[in-house]
Design a protein around this motif. Structure first.
Motif, PDB file in Angstrom:
ATOM      1  N   TRP A  16       0.936  -1.153   0.069  1.00 60.40           N
ATOM      2  CA  TRP A  16       0.491   0.324   0.049  1.00 60.40           C
ATOM      3  C   TRP A  16       0.679   1.251   0.126  1.00 60.40           C
ATOM      4  CZ3 TRP A  16      -0.458   4.412   2.449  1.00 60.40           C
ATOM      5  CH2 TRP A  16      -1.988   5.080   2.441  1.00 60.40           C
ATOM      6  N   TRP A  17       2.033   1.187   0.946  1.00 58.45           N
ATOM      7  CA  TRP A  17       3.052   2.096   0.946  1.00 58.45           C
ATOM      8  C   TRP A  17       3.403   2.567  -0.483  1.00 58.45           C
ATOM      9  CZ3 TRP A  17       1.982   6.228   4.313  1.00 58.45           C
ATOM     10  CH2 TRP A  17       1.656   5.734   5.581  1.00 58.45           C
ATOM     11  N   TRP A  18       3.708   1.321  -0.953  1.00 54.02           N
ATOM     12  CA  TRP A  18       4.815   1.323  -2.412  1.00 54.02           C
ATOM     13  C   TRP A  18       3.562   2.400  -3.396  1.00 54.02           C
ATOM     14  CZ3 TRP A  18       9.579   1.115  -3.772  1.00 54.02           C
ATOM     15  CH2 TRP A  18       9.847   0.463  -2.978  1.00 54.02           C
ATOM     16  N   ALA A  19       2.334   1.770  -3.320  1.00 61.27           N
ATOM     17  CA  ALA A  19       1.161   2.189  -4.075  1.00 61.27           C
ATOM     18  C   ALA A  19       1.463   3.670  -3.864  1.00 61.27           C
ATOM     19  CB  ALA A  19       0.286   1.425  -4.653  1.00 61.27           C
ATOM     20  N   PHE A  20       0.721   3.567  -2.775  1.00 65.24           N
ATOM     21  CA  PHE A  20       0.798   5.486  -1.936  1.00 65.24           C
ATOM     22  C   PHE A  20       1.789   6.403  -2.490  1.00 65.24           C
ATOM     23  CE2 PHE A  20       0.853   8.741   1.406  1.00 65.24           C
ATOM     24  CZ  PHE A  20       0.118   9.224   0.256  1.00 65.24           C
ATOM     25  N   GLY A  21       3.133   5.658  -2.637  1.00 63.74           N
ATOM     26  CA  GLY A  21       4.491   6.759  -3.208  1.00 63.74           C
ATOM     27  C   GLY A  21       4.742   6.955  -4.718  1.00 63.74           C
ATOM     28  N   VAL A  22       3.934   5.730  -5.386  1.00 68.19           N
ATOM     29  CA  VAL A  22       4.197   6.019  -6.764  1.00 68.19           C
ATOM     30  C   VAL A  22       3.189   6.924  -7.437  1.00 68.19           C
ATOM     31  CG1 VAL A  22       3.490   4.544  -8.793  1.00 68.19           C
ATOM     32  CG2 VAL A  22       5.007   3.566  -7.285  1.00 68.19           C
ATOM     33  N   GLN A  23       1.624   6.438  -6.096  1.00 69.16           N
ATOM     34  CA  GLN A  23       0.777   7.816  -7.173  1.00 69.16           C
ATOM     35  C   GLN A  23       1.325   9.261  -6.935  1.00 69.16           C
ATOM     36  OE1 GLN A  23      -3.160   6.821  -5.727  1.00 69.16           O
ATOM     37  NE2 GLN A  23      -3.126   5.671  -7.864  1.00 69.16           N
ATOM     38  N   LEU A  24       2.227   9.535  -5.415  1.00 69.72           N
ATOM     39  CA  LEU A  24       2.334  10.686  -5.180  1.00 69.72           C
ATOM     40  C   LEU A  24       3.440  11.370  -5.871  1.00 69.72           C
ATOM     41  CD1 LEU A  24       3.179  10.484  -1.403  1.00 69.72           C
ATOM     42  CD2 LEU A  24       1.176  12.181  -2.298  1.00 69.72           C
ATOM     43  N   LEU A  51      -7.048  15.104  -6.210  1.00 69.12           N
ATOM     44  CA  LEU A  51      -8.335  14.496  -5.991  1.00 69.12           C
ATOM     45  C   LEU A  51      -7.780  13.337  -6.400  1.00 69.12           C
ATOM     46  CD1 LEU A  51     -10.919  16.777  -8.154  1.00 69.12           C
ATOM     47  CD2 LEU A  51      -9.979  16.589  -5.851  1.00 69.12           C
ATOM     48  N   GLY A  52      -6.990  12.769  -7.745  1.00 65.22           N
ATOM     49  CA  GLY A  52      -6.562  11.040  -7.568  1.00 65.22           C
ATOM     50  C   GLY A  52      -6.128  10.787  -6.247  1.00 65.22           C
ATOM     51  N   ILE A  53      -4.961  11.838  -5.390  1.00 63.96           N
ATOM     52  CA  ILE A  53      -4.488  10.868  -4.500  1.00 63.96           C
ATOM     53  C   ILE A  53      -5.208  10.739  -3.016  1.00 63.96           C
ATOM     54  CG2 ILE A  53      -1.925  11.654  -3.023  1.00 63.96           C
ATOM     55  CD1 ILE A  53      -0.942  13.254  -5.168  1.00 63.96           C
ATOM     56  N   ALA A  54      -6.331  11.781  -3.406  1.00 66.68           N
ATOM     57  CA  ALA A  54      -7.733  11.815  -2.070  1.00 66.68           C
ATOM     58  C   ALA A  54      -8.120  10.860  -2.297  1.00 66.68           C
ATOM     59  CB  ALA A  54      -7.742  12.833  -2.028  1.00 66.68           C
ATOM     60  N   GLY A  55      -8.470  10.270  -3.910  1.00 71.32           N
ATOM     61  CA  GLY A  55      -9.347   8.978  -3.780  1.00 71.32           C
ATOM     62  C   GLY A  55      -8.983   7.556  -3.975  1.00 71.32           C
ATOM     63  N   PHE A  56      -7.603   7.925  -3.710  1.00 65.81           N
ATOM     64  CA  PHE A  56      -6.593   6.360  -3.327  1.00 65.81           C
ATOM     65  C   PHE A  56      -7.214   6.103  -2.250  1.00 65.81           C
ATOM     66  CE2 PHE A  56      -2.780   3.948  -3.042  1.00 65.81           C
ATOM     67  CZ  PHE A  56      -3.620   3.033  -3.601  1.00 65.81           C
ATOM     68  N   LEU A  57      -6.765   7.450  -1.411  1.00 60.98           N
ATOM     69  CA  LEU A  57      -6.664   6.976   0.157  1.00 60.98           C
ATOM     70  C   LEU A  57      -7.571   6.687   0.413  1.00 60.98           C
ATOM     71  CD1 LEU A  57      -4.517  10.212   1.076  1.00 60.98           C
ATOM     72  CD2 LEU A  57      -3.533   7.784   1.683  1.00 60.98           C
ATOM     73  N   LEU A  58      -9.085   7.535   0.444  1.00 57.54           N
ATOM     74  CA  LEU A  58     -10.236   6.894   0.896  1.00 57.54           C
ATOM     75  C   LEU A  58     -10.335   5.459   0.542  1.00 57.54           C
ATOM     76  CD1 LEU A  58     -12.259  10.343   0.124  1.00 57.54           C
ATOM     77  CD2 LEU A  58     -11.444   8.865   2.163  1.00 57.54           C
ATOM     78  N   LEU A  59     -10.405   5.248  -0.692  1.00 56.86           N
ATOM     79  CA  LEU A  59     -11.020   4.061  -1.894  1.00 56.86           C
ATOM     80  C   LEU A  59      -9.937   2.990  -0.948  1.00 56.86           C
ATOM     81  CD1 LEU A  59     -11.841   5.002  -4.884  1.00 56.86           C
ATOM     82  CD2 LEU A  59     -13.386   4.790  -3.127  1.00 56.86           C
ATOM     83  N   SER A  60      -8.859   2.946  -0.956  1.00 52.89           N
ATOM     84  CA  SER A  60      -8.101   1.783  -0.536  1.00 52.89           C
ATOM     85  C   SER A  60      -7.913   1.711   0.676  1.00 52.89           C
ATOM     86  CB  SER A  60      -6.416   1.881  -1.025  1.00 52.89           C
ATOM     87  OG  SER A  60      -5.857   2.997  -1.055  1.00 52.89           O
ATOM     88  N   TRP A  61      -8.345   2.659   1.722  1.00 50.47           N
ATOM     89  CA  TRP A  61      -7.362   2.463   3.312  1.00 50.47           C
ATOM     90  C   TRP A  61      -8.546   1.956   4.020  1.00 50.47           C
ATOM     91  CZ3 TRP A  61      -5.009   7.182   5.324  1.00 50.47           C
ATOM     92  CH2 TRP A  61      -4.241   6.373   6.598  1.00 50.47           C
ATOM     93  N   ALA A  62      -9.595   1.438   3.586  1.00 48.99           N
ATOM     94  CA  ALA A  62     -10.796   1.051   4.233  1.00 48.99           C
ATOM     95  C   ALA A  62     -10.011  -0.924   4.965  1.00 48.99           C
ATOM     96  CB  ALA A  62     -12.008   0.267   3.586  1.00 48.99           C
TER      97      ALA A  62
END
Length: 178
Positions: A7-15, A167-178
């Protein structure tokens, strides 16, 4: 905070989309589907398809925003199609400091003035009427105006890219955090 390292790798790629949204020579919104794709690969399609779908939609919106901003800005003044190419070339030359008119200021001034100088020069040289018939001063004035319009379009495009990246990063956070 999620403990999953993927998840952290995916989040870092999105950043990585944020710096790309500010500098036009770096890939921008392409990082959003890549990061979401990494997450979908890890958790499976049924758990991650929504975040990948959102990332792809944001990426497509970014492409449309890029095309519209520059096309509308240059179409307003009936610029040639070469003016945008000149702006891109001027941006590249300005970023690496190859503009002889800018011996100071480095890449920041080059990124600001390079596209304008490139678009203005190309538009002056490729004017629909030859510069001799139009007059060099009028051709240069028109080239400067077209260069300014192309740069304004590029700036609007960068703002749109940055907002879409957030918006894309925020959407990823909201959709994948669960």
């Amino acid at each position: 905070m999620p403990a999953d390292p993927i998840w952290w790798w995916a989040f870092g790629v999105q950043l990585l989309a944020l710096p790309g949204a500010l500098l036009p020579v770096l890939p921008s919104l392409l990082w959003l589907p890549l990061g979401a794709g990494l997450w979908v690969w890890h958790v499976g399609w049924s758990a991650g398809w929504l975040s990948l779908g959102l990332a792809c939609i944001v990426f497509l919106l970014g492409l449309i925003a890029d095309l519209l901003a520059v096309a509308l800005a240059s179409a307003r003044l009936r610029a040639s199609r070469w003016a945008v190419l000149g702006a891109g070339l001027g941006l590249l030359l300005g970023l690496v400091g190859l503009l002889p008119a800018l011996p100071f200021g480095g890449p920041l001034l080059g990124a600001l003035f390079g596209p304008w100088l490139g678009a203005a020069l190309v538009e002056t040289l490729t004017a629909s009427q030859p510069p001799l018939a139009l007059g060099w001063l009028l051709a240069a004035r028109r080239g400067a105006l077209v260069g300014l319009a192309v740069v304004a379009g590029l700036l609007v495009s960068r703002v749109a890219q940055f907002v879409l990246a957030l918006l894309g990063i925020a959407g990823f956070l909201l959709l994948s955090w669960a």
